[in-house]
Design an enzyme around this catalytic site. Structure first.
Site, PDB file in Angstrom:
ATOM      1  N   VAL A 239      20.138  35.779  72.373  1.00 37.31           N
ATOM      2  CA  VAL A 239      18.558  35.134  71.718  1.00 37.31           C
ATOM      3  C   VAL A 239      17.941  36.568  71.762  1.00 37.31           C
ATOM      4  O   VAL A 239      17.442  37.356  72.633  1.00 37.31           O
ATOM      5  CB  VAL A 239      17.869  34.277  72.598  1.00 37.31           C
ATOM      6  CG1 VAL A 239      16.612  33.936  71.899  1.00 37.31           C
ATOM      7  CG2 VAL A 239      18.841  33.135  72.986  1.00 37.31           C
ATOM      8  N   PRO A 240      17.744  37.129  70.269  1.00 34.76           N
ATOM      9  CA  PRO A 240      17.367  38.600  70.090  1.00 34.76           C
ATOM     10  C   PRO A 240      15.967  39.081  70.346  1.00 34.76           C
ATOM     11  O   PRO A 240      15.218  39.201  69.155  1.00 34.76           O
ATOM     12  CB  PRO A 240      17.978  38.874  68.999  1.00 34.76           C
ATOM     13  CG  PRO A 240      17.732  37.618  68.007  1.00 34.76           C
ATOM     14  CD  PRO A 240      17.988  36.589  69.122  1.00 34.76           C
ATOM     15  N   CYS A 241      15.197  38.682  71.658  1.00 39.41           N
ATOM     16  CA  CYS A 241      13.923  38.999  71.661  1.00 39.41           C
ATOM     17  C   CYS A 241      13.604  40.333  71.538  1.00 39.41           C
ATOM     18  O   CYS A 241      12.664  40.886  71.216  1.00 39.41           O
ATOM     19  CB  CYS A 241      13.628  38.533  73.103  1.00 39.41           C
ATOM     20  SG  CYS A 241      14.435  39.310  74.344  1.00 39.41           S
ATOM     21  N   HIS A 242      14.746  41.466  71.845  1.00 35.68           N
ATOM     22  CA  HIS A 242      14.604  42.859  71.296  1.00 35.68           C
ATOM     23  C   HIS A 242      14.131  43.061  69.924  1.00 35.68           C
ATOM     24  O   HIS A 242      13.661  44.177  69.793  1.00 35.68           O
ATOM     25  CB  HIS A 242      16.043  43.783  71.547  1.00 35.68           C
ATOM     26  CG  HIS A 242      16.997  43.273  70.649  1.00 35.68           C
ATOM     27  ND1 HIS A 242      17.854  42.122  71.055  1.00 35.68           N
ATOM     28  CD2 HIS A 242      17.557  43.937  69.547  1.00 35.68           C
ATOM     29  CE1 HIS A 242      18.837  42.132  70.259  1.00 35.68           C
ATOM     30  NE2 HIS A 242      18.656  42.956  69.339  1.00 35.68           N
ATOM     31  N   ARG A 243      14.322  42.174  68.891  1.00 34.96           N
ATOM     32  CA  ARG A 243      13.880  42.379  67.440  1.00 34.96           C
ATOM     33  C   ARG A 243      12.322  42.017  67.565  1.00 34.96           C
ATOM     34  O   ARG A 243      11.804  42.008  66.219  1.00 34.96           O
ATOM     35  CB  ARG A 243      14.894  41.292  66.749  1.00 34.96           C
ATOM     36  CG  ARG A 243      16.181  41.988  66.714  1.00 34.96           C
ATOM     37  CD  ARG A 243      17.096  40.903  65.735  1.00 34.96           C
ATOM     38  NE  ARG A 243      18.452  41.192  66.227  1.00 34.96           N
ATOM     39  CZ  ARG A 243      19.394  40.297  65.805  1.00 34.96           C
ATOM     40  NH1 ARG A 243      19.068  38.931  65.570  1.00 34.96           N
ATOM     41  NH2 ARG A 243      20.577  40.517  66.409  1.00 34.96           N
TER      42      ARG A 243
END
Lengths: 167, 207
Positions: free
Chosen positions: B175-179
């Site tokens: 779940v790409p919270c780094h984006r």
């Protein structure tokens, strides 16, 4: 709510002890099945285990029941054969280990069980007596007799191989 | 255990002699994990995976991937927390995570842009669950600001909630919270550390 550590840590901490106990009672070959059955049962029951329990004693008690199950199942399956099959050695067991298992196997059942559950599994004589019937005093006596025999049979081999190793 | 009535000499003799080889225990452990899986009593399976952002812990229930954790989060502490919140029936059982490990491996080799994995998000509810859904909608190689995610979720003033959803994301990388970055263009915080966040964004932009 009680907080229990991941079961993985229980296996890591007590897996060796339970395997030694199973091997002492059943021999190195059948011990694997008893070990697996013990930890599978323990995994199922683990969330209900009281938080202040002695986990190792609990596991050794389960191992004892699984060893009984295994022995019963084996005797039901047993059929007469003309030639006795040779017992396969467990991989990784060196000659010295096999000497110990043979020495243990030669003990009377009660003595072997007391050595397994008390000396290897760490149960008190009173707990061993609860498992096997009889009194703690009788368990202690059986254990002492078993150890005395092992000192003569296995102990001699072990110290001989130790002194060979040291040379 | 009353250790007083143990003969230490005898115990040492037996225990050192009867020390089961580690190989045997590893084999038995694998067998146990397989049996636990088949009989449906393995509540949580886990494994670790070495990646460019350090060793990741992957944990899954029977429903799907439950947790991805950075080394900085302390894997032992993460497993202890899963034991307390979900179930202590936890084993190192890599097979259940084969698919997740393979897809993550492909992602880090830039051969995969989206994950196709069952996820167990049952522990995230309400606003947090909705925000995780918004995070999943950010495409590979793109970034979005905390404010934009709040607007997309229909709560423009929930910027702090977005930050908190990112900080507590149970499935980082997948779940790409780094984006999610700051509106001023700076990178913003990351539960795996800002270096890990930079590494992930660089990896995606180079594709």
């Amino acid at each position: 709510m009680t907080v229990q550590e991941p079961f993985e840590l229980v296996v890591a901490r007590h897996g060796g002890t339970v395997l030694r106990v199973c091997r002492a009672v059943l021999g190195p070959v059948d011990a694997d099945d008893a070990w697996s059955a013990t930890f599978l049962s323990a995994l199922v029951a683990y969330p209900q285990l009281a938080p202040d329990s002695n986990v190792e004693a609990w596991l050794v008690t389960i191992a004892h029941r699984k060893a009984i199950d295994h022995t019963r199942a084996t005797s039901r399956r047993a059929v007469p054969v003309d030639v006795l099959p040779e017992r396969a050695a467990s991989p990784g067991a060196d000659a010295r280990d096999l000497d110990l298992w043979s020495a243990l196997a030669a003990l009377p059942t009660k003595q072997r069980q007391v050595v397994a559950y008390h000396h290897l599994g760490g149960l008190a004589y009173a707990q061993v007596a609860d498992l096997l019937g009889g009194t703690a005093v009788a368990a202690r006596r059986a254990g002492a007799d078993g150890i005395a025999t092992l000192r003569r049979t296995y102990g001699a081999t072990a110290s001989a191989s130790n002194s060979r190793r040291q040379q | 255990m009353t250790s007083t009535d143990l003969d230490p000499e005898v115990r040492d003799l037996l225990v050192t002699a009867a020390h089961p080889a580690d190989l045997d225990l590893a084999r038995l452990h694998t067998r146990l994990a397989a049996a636990a899986e088949v009989t449906g009593v393995l509540d949580v399976a886990y494994r670790t995976l070495d990646t460019p952002v350090g060793t990741l812990l992957l944990a899954a229930t029977e429903r799907g991937l439950l947790r991805v954790a950075f080394a900085a989060e302390d894997h032992d502490a993460v497993l202890a927390s899963i034991a307390a919140r979900i179930s202590p029936r936890i084993l190192h059982a890599p097979v259940r995570l084969d698919d997740a490990a393979r897809q993550l491996g492909e992602y880090f080799e830039r051969r995969r842009q989206a994950f196709d994995l069952p996820l167990d998000l049952s522990r995230s509810t309400g606003v947090r669950r909705a925000l995780l859904g918004q995070l999943r909608a950010i495409e590979y190689g793109r970034t979005a600001s905390y404010a934009a995610i709040a607007v997309a979720a229909g709560s423009p003033r929930a910027v702090r909630a977005v930050g908190s959803a990112c900080a507590t994301n149970p499935l980082p990388v997948v779940v790409p919270c780094h984006r999610v970055v700051r509106s001023d263009g700076t990178i913003g915080q990351y539960l795996g550390g800002t270096d890990a966040k930079r590494t992930l964004l660089r990896l995606e932009s180079a594709a």
